[in-house]
Write a protein that holds these residues in place. Structure first.
Motif, short mmCIF file in Angstrom:
data_model
loop_
_atom_site.label_atom_id
_atom_site.label_comp_id
_atom_site.label_asym_id
_atom_site.label_seq_id
_atom_site.Cartn_x
_atom_site.Cartn_y
_atom_site.Cartn_z
N GLU A 465 1.02 -1.33 0.09
CA GLU A 465 -0.12 0.21 -0.10
C GLU A 465 1.23 1.15 -0.21
O GLU A 465 1.37 1.47 0.36
CB GLU A 465 -1.01 0.17 1.55
CG GLU A 465 -1.91 1.17 1.52
CD GLU A 465 -2.81 1.31 2.54
OE1 GLU A 465 -3.74 2.40 2.42
OE2 GLU A 465 -2.72 0.28 3.20
N GLN A 468 -0.40 7.23 -0.91
CA GLN A 468 -1.81 7.16 -1.76
C GLN A 468 -3.35 6.91 -1.74
O GLN A 468 -4.44 6.45 -2.17
CB GLN A 468 -1.81 7.71 -3.66
CG GLN A 468 -0.59 8.82 -4.17
CD GLN A 468 -0.79 10.25 -3.57
OE1 GLN A 468 -2.18 10.62 -3.78
NE2 GLN A 468 0.51 10.68 -2.51
N ILE A 470 -3.36 3.47 -2.18
CA ILE A 470 -3.56 2.85 -3.90
C ILE A 470 -2.78 1.26 -3.33
O ILE A 470 -1.58 0.79 -2.47
CB ILE A 470 -2.73 3.45 -4.91
CG1 ILE A 470 -4.01 4.52 -5.18
CG2 ILE A 470 -2.75 2.23 -6.08
CD1 ILE A 470 -4.74 3.87 -5.77
N TRP A 472 -0.60 -1.61 -4.84
CA TRP A 472 -0.68 -3.21 -5.24
C TRP A 472 -0.16 -3.97 -4.73
O TRP A 472 -0.05 -4.34 -4.34
CB TRP A 472 1.20 -2.81 -5.58
CG TRP A 472 0.75 -1.07 -6.07
CD1 TRP A 472 0.80 0.16 -5.47
CD2 TRP A 472 0.42 -0.24 -7.38
NE1 TRP A 472 0.75 1.32 -5.87
CE2 TRP A 472 0.87 1.44 -7.22
CE3 TRP A 472 0.58 -0.66 -8.37
CZ2 TRP A 472 0.62 1.91 -7.55
CZ3 TRP A 472 0.98 -0.12 -9.83
CH2 TRP A 472 1.03 1.29 -9.82
N LYS A 481 -3.67 -3.43 -9.75
CA LYS A 481 -3.47 -1.74 -9.18
C LYS A 481 -4.82 -1.50 -8.38
O LYS A 481 -6.09 -1.83 -9.68
CB LYS A 481 -3.68 -0.64 -9.91
CG LYS A 481 -3.28 1.04 -9.50
CD LYS A 481 -2.55 1.85 -10.23
CE LYS A 481 -2.68 3.47 -9.93
NZ LYS A 481 -2.59 4.04 -10.90
N ASP A 483 -7.69 0.91 -5.47
CA ASP A 483 -8.37 1.55 -5.08
C ASP A 483 -8.19 1.71 -3.61
O ASP A 483 -10.04 0.71 -3.89
CB ASP A 483 -9.02 2.36 -6.19
CG ASP A 483 -10.07 4.10 -5.27
OD1 ASP A 483 -9.15 4.21 -4.02
OD2 ASP A 483 -9.94 4.37 -5.58
N SER A 525 4.74 5.92 -11.41
CA SER A 525 3.62 5.45 -10.65
C SER A 525 3.06 4.82 -11.62
O SER A 525 1.65 4.44 -11.69
CB SER A 525 3.09 6.58 -10.02
OG SER A 525 2.37 7.81 -11.32
#
Length: 829
Positions: A465, A468, A470, A472, A481, A483, A525
């Protein structure tokens, strides 16, 4: 660091009481004469002694030296192989040995001599019988010796005479069959009978009070066979019977029985108060029970809590269920004689590394249900969520397994859990082998299997993590990816080789991707402008197992061929650490950092620590209690207290880094033995063994100039952690490290005076300043002695004188002859 280290040591008693004791086993495979161990003692030189059903054993720290009947030392040996008891004399350097049918033996270990005490019908002051059951120190410095058939013997060491206490001399004595006694130091002798309960003898007036079991009285003796009687440091008298443990109450003259949990009704063989105010109880078929004596024993015996050490095969259990004797040595280590199981050793020193290990007993609440700890994460409450390779997820709280999640429940989509993560919302993510992602909602305490439907059958290998929020996900089909706000996949990145094993987004915004077979890739990114590091451009390996950014913004990469550190970005310069730099194994599997900026890695051979401030590696293996075998890729976590966890194929290893790296002083070495080798070509000659214990000098003949010196430390808890260095002054003036475990060999040393020096250090620590020495004098042969050399000089001078004298005389004669001839010639002319 100092404060954390101090706190850890203050917590050691709590930790030891909460966690199981690690047990090491020593038996006949280690040189013990017999696995039926009945008594243990330690002499004043630090050696441990073990009495068995066949022979006496001396332990010098690494090996056993056996003593048998008819196998003599200096013309003497023990009188019988079947032994019952040992006592190191509190005052003298004497080991007292009680045999089953061959009397009492006294071994003077300073002078290496034996004295025997056998029954002699013609000598009434001799021992009354040869069957000795126990030997106990008397309050006045003499001995009490109990016998199976003829009562109790009082031995006066000054006169060598025995006084007899039996039914003939003490009319009120219940029986002559005695297992043991304890001298109360108050003029009373507490007696354990074979069949007739417990007695108290007033030594001065020979009055006796006897106590036996009464089935109708809960405050009576639990059983009538009393194998052990023990006086603790508070002068309480404990009684071990064939039906459990009791504490004698002198005020009411009755007994307080202890069996609150129903596990203490076994035959009690031994009772000892050990360090930490704990009472240790050795039992038949029940192992060892441990009682905290700070509990309110007299007032609430039914609420007394016990900790048990039982039979098992997990490294924390006894080798057999029947414990016969318990002993604490001068280093506070605990030794247990186990019936049929040899010796069990419990170190006083807390292990540097501890673990959660597998047990086939699925009901064991302190063990894993699978051998492999393939992933690990710690939730917000400090619970460990251990993903296994076939056993689902095991959840541990304070050392106890509190939950298991398996495929056959509704929670799991598979039992092979290869990756795990706690996200910033304290929810848990688990990656399965060909089973997608499982998600655990911490607030609802609910599992969601196959949480991301798009990848429900994929091989999940890592989570990361970023700042942001996010997530991975590294898989065998590239990177996904997610959210975290809406828990949806928002991107998928594929590569030529999709076998992604680890992902990291660093503090500069670079995304690092490690693969199995294609090396390391670094991009932005969105994984654009990727820079590749592989063997084609001289990167050490294409196998990338772990990527970690430390607190100093260095990027550490664990590869199959070394540890790589990127310390200069964006120059992309890196340094590779291999065996030459101090690693014992270069296959790096997981990486983390402690609070002092030290980098810890797991490898195929153990755990290594890179101390950045010193630029050195410390390596730890199975001798330090690290699991044997490979560790697992990416399987690492830390809890709120800084405890580090590494997963391996043999369980989960955990440790406190401050404690592991704390400074430790090594005990001084003890030189124990010298083996003198036979000269080359001298067929039929065996090596000669010379005991060096306590000696500071040794004298050898000129033909004894090839020898081996053995040394060790007395503290068995540190034997596998201590390293040695030696020097033979007079031959060399440099320290050499020992390649063999604890010995060094010298060959063909010239005659002369030498000083053998040996020093120690705990592994990864500084060398001790304390040096042990042995002076060695190798006597020159007859023709090289000083007087022989003087004779040679004198002889040479004499020969030279005679030669010169003869030459001078010859020259004078020649000159005289020539002169006479010349004179005669002149006269003729």
């Amino acid at each position: 660091m100092k404060s954390r280290f101090l706190l850890y040591f203050l917590l050691i008693p709590i930790l030891l009481s909460a966690q199981p004791y690690a047990v090491r086993q020593l038996g006949i495979e280690k040189g013990l004469s017999n696995n039926y161990v009945v008594s243990i003692a330690q002499d004043k030189e630090g050696f441990l002694w073990f009495a068995t059903e066949e022979g006496l054993n001396k332990f010098d720290g690494t090996r056993f030296i056996t003593y048998y009947k008819n196998e003599t030392r200096n013309g003497y040996g023990i009188t019988g192989n079947e032994l019952n008891c040992l006592l190191d004399d509190p005052k003298d350097s004497i080991l007292w040995i009680g045999t089953q049918r061959a009397g009492l033996n006294a071994y003077d270990y300073v002078n290496d001599t034996f004295t025997f005490y056998r029954h002699n019908e013609a000598a009434p002051e001799s021992i009354i019988t040869d069957d000795v059951t126990n030997i106990v120190a008397a309050a006045d410095g003499n001995l009490w010796v109990t016998t199976y058939w003829k009562g109790i013997e009082y031995f006066d060491k000054g006169t060598g005479h025995f006084s007899h206490y039996n039914t003939a001399t003490v009319p009120g004595l219940a029986s002559n069959n005695i297992w043991t006694v304890a001298d109360g130091g108050n003029g009373k002798l507490y007696i354990g009978h074979v069949h007739h309960g417990f007695s108290i003898l007033s030594i001065k007036d020979k009055k006796v009070r006897n106590f036996v079991h009464d089935p109708n009285n809960r405050n009576s003796l639990p059983g009538n066979e009393v194998r052990c009687v023990y006086k603790d440091m508070n002068h309480n008298i404990w009684v071990g019977t064939n039906k459990g443990l009791a504490l004698f109450n002198p005020e009411s003259e009755n007994f307080i029985q202890f069996n609150s949990d129903g596990n203490l009704s076994h035959y009690i063989y031994d009772i000892r108060q050990l360090d930490g105010n704990k009472l240790w109880i050795a039992m038949e078929f029940g192992g060892i029970a441990i009682m905290d004596l700070s509990q309110r024993l007299f007032l609430l015996p039914e609420q007394t809590q016990f900790h048990y050490i039982r039979e098992g095969d997990d490294g924390y259990s006894l080798s057999n269920s029947s414990a016969r004797c318990i002993f604490q040595d001068s280093f506070k280590n605990i030794w247990t004689g186990v019936w049929g199981g040899g010796i069990n050793f419990l170190s006083y020193e807390p292990p540097l590394f501890s673990g959660y290990y597998y047990s086939p007993n699925q009901n064991s609440m302190s063990r894993l249900n699978n051998k492999t700890a393939s992933s690990i994460c710690v939730d917000s409450q400090g619970k460990l969520w251990i993903g296994t390779d076939g056993g689902g997820i095991n959840v541990f709280d304070k050392g106890k397994r509190v939950a298991v999640y398996l495929e056959d429940t509704e929670d799991m989509g598979g039992n092979s859990v290869l990756a795990s993560l706690r996200d910033s919302e304290d929810n848990l993510w688990f990656g399965l082998f060909m089973g997608g992602v499982n998600y655990y909602d911490a607030k609802r305490k609910m599992f969601y299997r196959n949480f991301l439907k798009e990848i429900e059958y994929e091989d999940i290998r890592s989570f990361y993590e970023d700042d942001q929020r996010i997530l991975w996900i590294g898989t065998s089909r590239g990177i996904y990816k997610v959210d975290l706000a809406d828990k949806k996949i928002i991107g998928h990145y594929e590569f030529e080789n999709n076998l992604v094993r680890c992902v990291l987004k660093d503090s500069r915004g670079h995304l690092w991707v490690g693969s199995f077979g294609s090396g390391l890739g670094v991009g932005d990114s969105e994984l654009q402008d990727i820079k590749l590091f592989n063997i084609e451009n001289l990167f050490p390996s294409n196998t990338i197992n772990a990527i970690y950014e430390d607190s100093r913004k260095n990027i550490w990469v664990g590869t199959g061929e070394g540890l790589v550190c990127f310390s200069s970005l964006p120059d992309w310069e890196y340094k590779v650490y291999r065996r030459e730099e101090g690693l014992t194994n270069t296959h790096i599997l997981a990486i983390t950092e402690d609070a002092n900026h030290n980098i810890w890695v797991s490898t195929n051979r153990g755990i290594s620590c890179f101390v950045q401030d010193k630029g050195i590696f410390y390596n730890y293996d199975h001798w330090d209690n690290v699991p044997m075998g490979n560790f697992m890729s990416g399987s690492v976590a830390q809890d709120q207290n800084g405890e580090i966890y590494f997963g391996s194929i043999n369980g989960l290893c955990h440790f406190n880094p401050d404690f592991v790296l704390a400074k430790r002083e090594a005990p001084a070495a003890a030189i124990t033995e010298m083996k003198i080798f036979a000269p080359l070509g001298n067929a039929g000659s065996n090596e000669e063994v010379v005991a060096i214990d306590g000696q500071s000098k040794v004298r050898l003949g000129y033909m004894q100039n090839s020898f081996n010196i053995t040394f060790n430390i007395r503290n068995y808890a540190l034997v596998n952690q201590v390293e040695y260095a030696y020097m033979l002054k007079g031959l060399e003036d440099a320290w050499c490290t020992v390649t063999d475990p604890n010995s060094v060999t010298f060959r063909n040393i010239p005659p002369g005076d030498y000083h053998f020096l040996v020093k120690t250090r705990v592994k990864n620590q500084e060398w001790s300043d304390e040096v042990t020495t042995l002076d060695i004098h190798i006597v020159p042969p007859l023709w090289l002695t000083w007087w022989a050399k003087c004779s040679y000089i004198l002889l040479s001078a004499t020969v030279l004188f005679l030669i010169l004298y003869a030459y001078k005389k010859s020259s004078t004669w020649k000159f005289s002859t020539i002169w006479k001839r010349r004179t005669m010639c002149r006269n003729k002319n």
